[in-house]
Write an enzyme that holds these catalytic residues in place. Structure first.
Site, PDB file in Angstrom:
ATOM      1  N   SER A   1       0.839  -1.207   0.000  1.00 22.16           N
ATOM      2  CA  SER A   1       0.000   0.000   0.000  1.00 22.16           C
ATOM      3  C   SER A   1       0.869   1.250   0.000  1.00 22.16           C
ATOM      4  O   SER A   1       2.048   1.222   0.383  1.00 22.16           O
ATOM      5  CB  SER A   1      -0.898   0.001   1.233  1.00 22.16           C
ATOM      6  OG  SER A   1      -1.563  -1.230   1.334  1.00 22.16           O
TER       7      SER A   1
HETATM    8  C1  SAM Z   1      -3.192  -4.554  -0.214  1.00 18.03           C
HETATM    9  S1  SAM Z   1      -2.502  -6.117   0.072  1.00 18.03           S
HETATM   10  C2  SAM Z   1      -1.893  -5.965   1.730  1.00 18.03           C
HETATM   11  C3  SAM Z   1      -0.680  -5.092   1.879  1.00 18.03           C
HETATM   12  C4  SAM Z   1       0.187  -5.520   3.026  1.00 18.03           C
HETATM   13  N1  SAM Z   1      -0.377  -5.276   4.313  1.00 18.03           N
HETATM   14  C5  SAM Z   1       1.593  -4.962   2.921  1.00 18.03           C
HETATM   15  O1  SAM Z   1       2.084  -4.363   3.877  1.00 18.03           O
HETATM   16  O2  SAM Z   1       2.224  -5.166   1.895  1.00 18.03           O
HETATM   17  C6  SAM Z   1      -3.918  -7.134   0.357  1.00 18.03           C
HETATM   18  C7  SAM Z   1      -3.581  -8.575   0.658  1.00 18.03           C
HETATM   19  O3  SAM Z   1      -4.753  -9.195   1.158  1.00 18.03           O
HETATM   20  C8  SAM Z   1      -4.707 -10.537   0.787  1.00 18.03           C
HETATM   21  N2  SAM Z   1      -6.051 -11.101   0.946  1.00 18.03           N
HETATM   22  C9  SAM Z   1      -7.110 -10.993   0.120  1.00 18.03           C
HETATM   23  N3  SAM Z   1      -8.157 -11.656   0.626  1.00 18.03           N
HETATM   24  C10 SAM Z   1      -7.756 -12.192   1.802  1.00 18.03           C
HETATM   25  C11 SAM Z   1      -8.387 -12.990   2.779  1.00 18.03           C
HETATM   26  N4  SAM Z   1      -9.658 -13.369   2.648  1.00 18.03           N
HETATM   27  N5  SAM Z   1      -7.662 -13.366   3.856  1.00 18.03           N
HETATM   28  C12 SAM Z   1      -6.366 -12.992   3.990  1.00 18.03           C
HETATM   29  N6  SAM Z   1      -5.724 -12.250   3.082  1.00 18.03           N
HETATM   30  C13 SAM Z   1      -6.402 -11.845   2.014  1.00 18.03           C
HETATM   31  C14 SAM Z   1      -4.180 -10.515  -0.628  1.00 18.03           C
HETATM   32  O4  SAM Z   1      -3.636 -11.776  -0.998  1.00 18.03           O
HETATM   33  C15 SAM Z   1      -3.152  -9.393  -0.549  1.00 18.03           C
HETATM   34  O5  SAM Z   1      -1.869  -9.917  -0.337  1.00 18.03           O
END
Ligand code: SAM
Length: 381
Positions: A92
Site C-alpha cells: 500500500s
Molecule cells: C493490499 S494487500 C496488503 C498489503 C500488506 N499489508 C503490505 O504491507 O504489503 C492485500 C492482501 O490481502 C490478501 N487477501 C485478500 N483476501 C484475503 C483474505 N480473505 N484473507 C487474507 N488475506 C487476504 C491478498 O492476498 C493481498 O496480499
C-alpha cells in the site's frame, strides 16, 4: 549512508512534513526499510494499466519506486498468469499505511492480528511497535504468505505469518487487542469481533460495490458487539471472498437490449465524484457498480458515459454526458431501474443535509452489520 537509507529518510521526512506520519510511529517507520519487503518485479499503475518494473533491468528506478509515496502492485491475477491484469496483492501507499497505523493506536505489548500480509511491510511495522511475537498476520495466498514470511525473517521481524482466509480470523492466537485489515470488506466478519478483547479496536477499509471505500474504526464492547465510525479515504482491494465479478462493460451492455430512455439534469459528477455522496449512495443501494467510459479514452475531451451495472445480474443503466449540455440522456435495461435507484439515494443524501461520510457509522453483532447516521438509533443501511 546507502542510497536506500537516503531515500528512506527523505520519504519519512516528506510524510512527517505533510502531517501524514504520526510522531508516535516515526521511530518504527525508521527501523523498517520498505525495500526489504518489495519483490524484484512490481507493477506501477499507469492510468489503470499495470506496467512492470524489474529490479534487474532498472535497479535505481526500482529503489526509487520503493521509497515513493505510491502503491506498488506485487501480484497480478492471484499469480495464475491468466493475464486479466487485476491487482491481487500490493504494497500500500506509505501515506495510507501511516494513516491506518495511526488509527490503530497500537501500543507496545498489545496482541495484534493483521489480515492481508501482502509484502510483510506493514506486519514489520506492527512488529516494530508491539513485538514480533505478538503479531499474527494472515494472507489467503500461499505464495504471497511464503514470500512475506521469508522477508520478515530476513529483516529481523519473525512475525507468525499464516496462510489462511482472514475473514475467519485466527482463533489460536486470540484474543487480540487490535485487528487491522489491509484488504477491504463489504461485510465485517463477526469472527474479528469475537476474537477481539473487550475495549479492543478493529480498523478496516470498508466499502460497497458503488464506493471503495472508507476506513472503519470499530471498538469492541463487553457484550460482544462492535461499533464505530468511518473516517478517511481508503481504497483497497477486496478480501477474495467478497470480490465483485470482473466483467467488461461491452460484455454487459449489448446493442440488442431493450431500454427505457429518459433525461436527467443530475450530472454524474455530483453522484460519482463527490466522496461523501458516493459513499452514502453505496450505503443505500444494493449491489450497483459505476463504470465511467471516456470517448476515445480521452478524459480531457469532456464526453463520457457513466454506466451503472448490477454486478450479479443483467440490469444496467447508461448516463451520457456531452460537453456544454445540462440535460443528460439515461437508458435503463433489465428488471432493476438502476439510475432511478441511484437518483433516489442521491436525493436522500441531499435531503439529509449532505452528511459527510464521517457522520456514518456501523455496528456489528452476531446477526450481521447495520450502517447508521449520527447514531445507532438512525439506521440507514
Ligand atoms: C493490499 S494487500 C496488503 C498489503 C500488506 N499489508 C503490505 O504491507 O504489503 C492485500 C492482501 O490481502 C490478501 N487477501 C485478500 N483476501 C484475503 C483474505 N480473505 N484473507 C487474507 N488475506 C487476504 C491478498 O492476498 C493481498 O496480499
Amino acid at each position: 549512508m546507502t542510497a536506500a537509507d537516503d531515500l528512506h529518510s527523505a520519504l519519512l521526512a516528506d510524510l512527517a512534513a505533510a502531517g501524514r506520519l504520526s510522531p508516535q510511529w516515526r521511530d518504527d517507520f525508521t527501523r523498517v526499510p520498505r525495500h526489504r519487503f518489495i519483490p524484484e518485479t512490481v507493477w506501477l499503475d499507469e492510468d489503470g494499466e499495470p506496467v512492470p518494473l524489474r529490479r534487474a533491468d532498472s535497479p535505481d528506478e526500482w529503489l526509487r519506486a520503493c521509497y515513493a509515496d505510491r502503491p506498488l502492485i506485487t501480484q497480478l491475477d492471484d499469480g495464475d498468469g491468466s493475464g486479466h491484469g487485476y491487482s491481487s496483492s500490493s504494497a500500500s501507499m506509505p501515506t495510507t499505511v501511516a494513516m491506518m497505523l495511526a488509527a490503530l493506536d497500537l501500543r507496545p505489548g498489545m496482541r495484534v492480528l493483521e489480515i492481508g500480509t501482502g509484502t510483510g511491510y506493514n506486519a514489520a511495522l506492527l512488529a516494530a511497535r508491539a513485538g514480533a511475537e505478538r503479531v499474527t498476520s494472515l494472507d489467503v495466498d500461499p505464495a504471497v504468505a511464503e514470500r512475506a514470511r521469508a522477508s520478515l525473517k530476513a529483516a529481523g521481524w519473525p512475525v507468525n505469518v499464516v496462510t489462511a482466509d482472514g475473514t475467519a480470523g485466527y482463533p489460536p492466537a486470540a484474543p487480540y487487542d487490535r485487528v487491522l485489515a489491509t484488504a477491504a470488506v463489504q461485510r465485517v466478519p463477526y469472527a474479528w469481533v469475537a476474537q477481539t478483547a473487550p475495549g479492543g479496536r478493529i480498523v478496516t477499509p470498508w466499502g460497497t460495490a458503488f464506493h471503495n471505500g472508507a476506513l472503519l474504526h470499530l471498538r469492541v464492547r463487553a457484550d460482544g458487539t462492535a461499533s464505530g465510525r468511518f473516517g478517511g479515504n481508503s481504497a483497497f482491494m477486496w478480501v477474495r471472498g467478497q470480490r465483485l465479478p470482473h466483467g467488461a462493460v461491452e460484455d454487459r451492455v449489448r446493442p440488442e437490449h431493450d431500454c427505457t430512455q429518459t433525461v436527467t439534469e443530475l450530472h454524474p459528477h455530483y453522484a460519482l465524484a463527490d466522496f461523501d455522496a458516493s459513499f452514502a449512495i453505496g450505503v443505500r443501494v444494493p449491489a450497483m457498480k459505476p463504470v465511467v467510459v471516456f470517448d476515445n479514452d480521452d478524459p480531457g475531451g469532456g464526453a463520457y458515459t457513466a454506466y451503472l451495472l448490477d454486478p450479479f445480474a443483467e440490469s444496467w443503466a447508461s448516463w451520457r454526458v456531452e460537453p456544454g449540455t445540462c440535460r443528460f440522456p439515461v437508458r435503463q435495461h433489465g428488471p432493476r431501474r438502476l439510475f432511478d435507484e441511484l437518483r433516489a439515494a442521491y436525493m436522500w443524501w441531499a435531503d439529509a443535509g449532505r452528511p459527510a461520510h464521517t457522520r456514518f457509522g456501523l455496528t456489528v453483532d452476531r446477526a450481521g452489520q447495520a450502517v447508521w447516521l449520527d447514531g445507532p438509533e438512525r439506521r440507514v443501511g
